[in-house]
Design an enzyme around this catalytic site. Structure first.
Site, PDB file in Angstrom:
ATOM      1  N   LYS A   1       0.832  -1.213   0.000  1.00 26.38           N
ATOM      2  CA  LYS A   1       0.000   0.000   0.000  1.00 26.38           C
ATOM      3  C   LYS A   1       0.863   1.258   0.000  1.00 26.38           C
ATOM      4  CE  LYS A   1      -2.051  -1.165   3.871  1.00 26.38           C
ATOM      5  NZ  LYS A   1      -1.318  -2.414   4.162  1.00 26.38           N
TER       6      LYS A   1
ATOM      7  N   ARG B   1      -9.925   0.546   8.465  1.00 26.99           N
ATOM      8  CA  ARG B   1      -9.529  -0.822   8.826  1.00 26.99           C
ATOM      9  C   ARG B   1     -10.627  -1.542   9.568  1.00 26.99           C
ATOM     10  NH1 ARG B   1      -3.613   0.175   8.800  1.00 26.99           N
ATOM     11  NH2 ARG B   1      -2.599  -1.771   9.305  1.00 26.99           N
TER      12      ARG B   1
ATOM     13  N   ARG C   1      11.763  -5.895   5.088  1.00 25.44           N
ATOM     14  CA  ARG C   1      11.577  -4.462   4.789  1.00 25.44           C
ATOM     15  C   ARG C   1      12.516  -3.589   5.622  1.00 25.44           C
ATOM     16  NH1 ARG C   1       5.742  -1.828   5.382  1.00 25.44           N
ATOM     17  NH2 ARG C   1       5.959  -2.741   7.470  1.00 25.44           N
TER      18      ARG C   1
ATOM     19  N   ARG D   1      11.179  -1.437  11.100  1.00 30.10           N
ATOM     20  CA  ARG D   1      10.058  -1.089  11.974  1.00 30.10           C
ATOM     21  C   ARG D   1       9.951  -2.079  13.132  1.00 30.10           C
ATOM     22  NH1 ARG D   1       4.765   0.158   8.295  1.00 30.10           N
ATOM     23  NH2 ARG D   1       3.794  -1.166   9.860  1.00 30.10           N
TER      24      ARG D   1
ATOM     25  N   ARG E   1      -0.602  -9.273  13.020  1.00 28.34           N
ATOM     26  CA  ARG E   1      -1.159  -8.234  12.132  1.00 28.34           C
ATOM     27  C   ARG E   1      -1.987  -8.873  11.029  1.00 28.34           C
ATOM     28  NH1 ARG E   1       4.301  -5.443  10.699  1.00 28.34           N
ATOM     29  NH2 ARG E   1       3.111  -4.296   9.151  1.00 28.34           N
TER      30      ARG E   1
HETATM   31  P1  AP5 Z   1       4.872  -1.585   1.828  1.00 32.22           P
HETATM   32  O1  AP5 Z   1       4.547  -0.771   0.625  1.00 32.22           O
HETATM   33  O2  AP5 Z   1       5.593  -0.918   2.939  1.00 32.22           O
HETATM   34  O3  AP5 Z   1       3.551  -2.353   2.346  1.00 32.22           O
HETATM   35  P2  AP5 Z   1       2.291  -1.808   3.141  1.00 32.22           P
HETATM   36  O4  AP5 Z   1       1.088  -2.446   2.553  1.00 32.22           O
HETATM   37  O5  AP5 Z   1       2.315  -0.336   3.254  1.00 32.22           O
HETATM   38  O6  AP5 Z   1       2.582  -2.513   4.548  1.00 32.22           O
HETATM   39  P3  AP5 Z   1       2.464  -1.937   6.038  1.00 32.22           P
HETATM   40  O7  AP5 Z   1       3.241  -2.884   6.904  1.00 32.22           O
HETATM   41  O8  AP5 Z   1       2.833  -0.504   6.100  1.00 32.22           O
HETATM   42  O9  AP5 Z   1       0.957  -2.137   6.305  1.00 32.22           O
HETATM   43  P4  AP5 Z   1       0.250  -2.161   7.654  1.00 32.22           P
HETATM   44  O10 AP5 Z   1      -1.141  -2.022   7.247  1.00 32.22           O
HETATM   45  O11 AP5 Z   1       0.566  -3.329   8.509  1.00 32.22           O
HETATM   46  O12 AP5 Z   1       0.936  -0.963   8.465  1.00 32.22           O
HETATM   47  P5  AP5 Z   1       0.452   0.484   8.853  1.00 32.22           P
HETATM   48  O13 AP5 Z   1       1.645   1.339   8.878  1.00 32.22           O
HETATM   49  O14 AP5 Z   1      -0.705   0.888   8.057  1.00 32.22           O
HETATM   50  O15 AP5 Z   1       5.734  -2.843   1.296  1.00 32.22           O
HETATM   51  C1  AP5 Z   1       6.199  -3.836   2.200  1.00 32.22           C
HETATM   52  C2  AP5 Z   1       7.539  -4.423   1.684  1.00 32.22           C
HETATM   53  O16 AP5 Z   1       7.281  -5.106   0.452  1.00 32.22           O
HETATM   54  C3  AP5 Z   1       8.613  -3.376   1.370  1.00 32.22           C
HETATM   55  O17 AP5 Z   1       9.887  -3.902   1.655  1.00 32.22           O
HETATM   56  C4  AP5 Z   1       8.462  -3.143  -0.132  1.00 32.22           C
HETATM   57  O18 AP5 Z   1       9.655  -2.715  -0.735  1.00 32.22           O
HETATM   58  C5  AP5 Z   1       8.032  -4.515  -0.613  1.00 32.22           C
HETATM   59  N1  AP5 Z   1       7.128  -4.481  -1.766  1.00 32.22           N
HETATM   60  C6  AP5 Z   1       6.095  -3.612  -1.997  1.00 32.22           C
HETATM   61  N2  AP5 Z   1       5.473  -3.900  -3.155  1.00 32.22           N
HETATM   62  C7  AP5 Z   1       6.132  -4.984  -3.684  1.00 32.22           C
HETATM   63  C8  AP5 Z   1       5.944  -5.756  -4.872  1.00 32.22           C
HETATM   64  N3  AP5 Z   1       4.963  -5.471  -5.751  1.00 32.22           N
HETATM   65  N4  AP5 Z   1       6.776  -6.793  -5.082  1.00 32.22           N
HETATM   66  C9  AP5 Z   1       7.777  -7.101  -4.184  1.00 32.22           C
HETATM   67  N5  AP5 Z   1       8.002  -6.390  -3.053  1.00 32.22           N
HETATM   68  C10 AP5 Z   1       7.172  -5.349  -2.786  1.00 32.22           C
HETATM   69  O19 AP5 Z   1      -0.068   0.232  10.349  1.00 32.22           O
HETATM   70  C11 AP5 Z   1       0.819  -0.078  11.399  1.00 32.22           C
HETATM   71  C12 AP5 Z   1       0.059  -0.158  12.709  1.00 32.22           C
HETATM   72  O20 AP5 Z   1      -0.523   1.117  13.025  1.00 32.22           O
HETATM   73  C13 AP5 Z   1      -1.115  -1.146  12.749  1.00 32.22           C
HETATM   74  O21 AP5 Z   1      -0.706  -2.457  13.042  1.00 32.22           O
HETATM   75  C14 AP5 Z   1      -1.992  -0.535  13.845  1.00 32.22           C
HETATM   76  O22 AP5 Z   1      -1.478  -0.823  15.121  1.00 32.22           O
HETATM   77  C15 AP5 Z   1      -1.821   0.955  13.588  1.00 32.22           C
HETATM   78  N6  AP5 Z   1      -2.826   1.482  12.637  1.00 32.22           N
HETATM   79  C16 AP5 Z   1      -2.568   2.038  11.418  1.00 32.22           C
HETATM   80  N7  AP5 Z   1      -3.707   2.409  10.811  1.00 32.22           N
HETATM   81  C17 AP5 Z   1      -4.708   2.079  11.661  1.00 32.22           C
HETATM   82  C18 AP5 Z   1      -6.123   2.185  11.582  1.00 32.22           C
HETATM   83  N8  AP5 Z   1      -6.724   2.694  10.505  1.00 32.22           N
HETATM   84  N9  AP5 Z   1      -6.854   1.745  12.634  1.00 32.22           N
HETATM   85  C19 AP5 Z   1      -6.260   1.229  13.734  1.00 32.22           C
HETATM   86  N10 AP5 Z   1      -4.931   1.081  13.871  1.00 32.22           N
HETATM   87  C20 AP5 Z   1      -4.147   1.507  12.832  1.00 32.22           C
HETATM   88 MG    MG Z   2       2.512   1.025   4.834  1.00 32.61          MG
END
Ligand code: AP5
Ligand code: MG
Length: 207
Positions: free
Chosen positions: A13, A88, A127, A154, A165
């Site tokens: 994402k 979410r 990552r 992270r 997660r």
């Molecule tokens: P990346 O692009 O970083 O993936 P992502 O989908 O953004 O993954 P996140 O871990 O950021 O998602 P998340 O939903 O768990 O975390 P968030 O920060 O939102 O890519 C990942 C890796 O893959 C990288 O190394 C990249 O290079 C590689 N990659 C990407 N695309 C690729 C491809 N096509 N092919 C190969 N490799 C690829 O949330 C974190 C925490 O915050 C949550 O757990 C929760 O505690 C809290 N939180 C956040 N939002 C909310 C909410 N709305 N409600 C409640 N709690 C929340």
């Molecule tokens: Mg992300």
């Protein structure tokens, strides 16, 4: 244009959001990034959020909904936004729809980026992110390829927390795919292609 990016942790994402904001000049609203910045700054919000994030649990709806409502009012979001990691839960999805409606806007596309869970565990454990510019890379990047900054991992990118997660995603967030399908705005893309191929497919949907 307002786009919701749906997908499991590590689906890509953030990677796609970076490409979208560059191509379409719209705001990147990542609740994860906002929460991590608050943790780093040691604000009351950050102190509250940290324990949830470290465990891979969701931060309470009341907290996150308030953050997004404020963020949507900012100037750079006037022309539209990419919502990355929000909504979410069903309550977040309802709140987003009401808020956008009150602003005379709507969601144009909910894009689900689909990736197999086993691929995800490997991606997230590998990552690495740039401390300076936020570039999303992996363990092969000794330094940031964009700015030369130091790369870090992270706190929630370890196998145990990643599994939780993924469970939380299946239980609380995956049902939103049907919610947006019902609203007639869901599109799905294969997130296992290369980042540029995924982006090209997203662009062909948007244009
Ligand atoms: P990346 O692009 O970083 O993936 P992502 O989908 O953004 O993954 P996140 O871990 O950021 O998602 P998340 O939903 O768990 O975390 P968030 O920060 O939102 O890519 C990942 C890796 O893959 C990288 O190394 C990249 O290079 C590689 N990659 C990407 N695309 C690729 C491809 N096509 N092919 C190969 N490799 C690829 O949330 C974190 C925490 O915050 C949550 O757990 C929760 O505690 C809290 N939180 C956040 N939002 C909310 C909410 N709305 N409600 C409640 N709690 C929340
Ligand atoms: Mg992300």
């Amino acid at each position: 244009m307002n786009i919701v990016l749906l997908g499991a942790p590590g689906a890509g994402k953030g990677t796609q959001a970076e490409k979208l904001i560059e191509a379409y000049d719209i705001a990147h609203i990542s609740t994860g990034d906002i929460l991590r910045a608050s943790v780093k700054a040691g604000t009351p919000l950050g102190l509250e959020a940290k324990s949830y994030m470290d465990a891979g649990e969701l931060v309470p709806d009341s907290v996150v909904i308030g953050l997004v409502k404020e963020r949507l009012q900012e100037e750079d979001a006037e022309g539209g936004s990419i919502l990355d990691g929000f909504p979410r839960t069903a309550a977040q999805a309802e709140a987003l729809s009401s808020e956008l409606e009150a602003m005379g806007r709507g969601i144009d596309f909910a894009i689900a980026v689909n990736v197999d869970p086993e691929v995800i565990v490997g991606r997230l454990c590998n990552r690495r992110l740039c401390k300076v510019c936020g570039y999303i890379g992996n363990v092969d990047d000794a330094v940031c390829p964009l700015c030369g900054g130091e790369m870090f991992q992270r706190d929630d990118d370890n196998p145990e927390v990643v599994r939780n997660r993924l469970d939380v995603y299946e239980k609380s967030t995956a049902p939103l795919i049907d919610y947006y399908r019902g609203a007639g705005i869901l599109v799905e893309v294969n997130g296992e292609l290369s980042p540029n191929e995924v982006f090209a497919n997203i662009q062909s949907i948007i244009n």
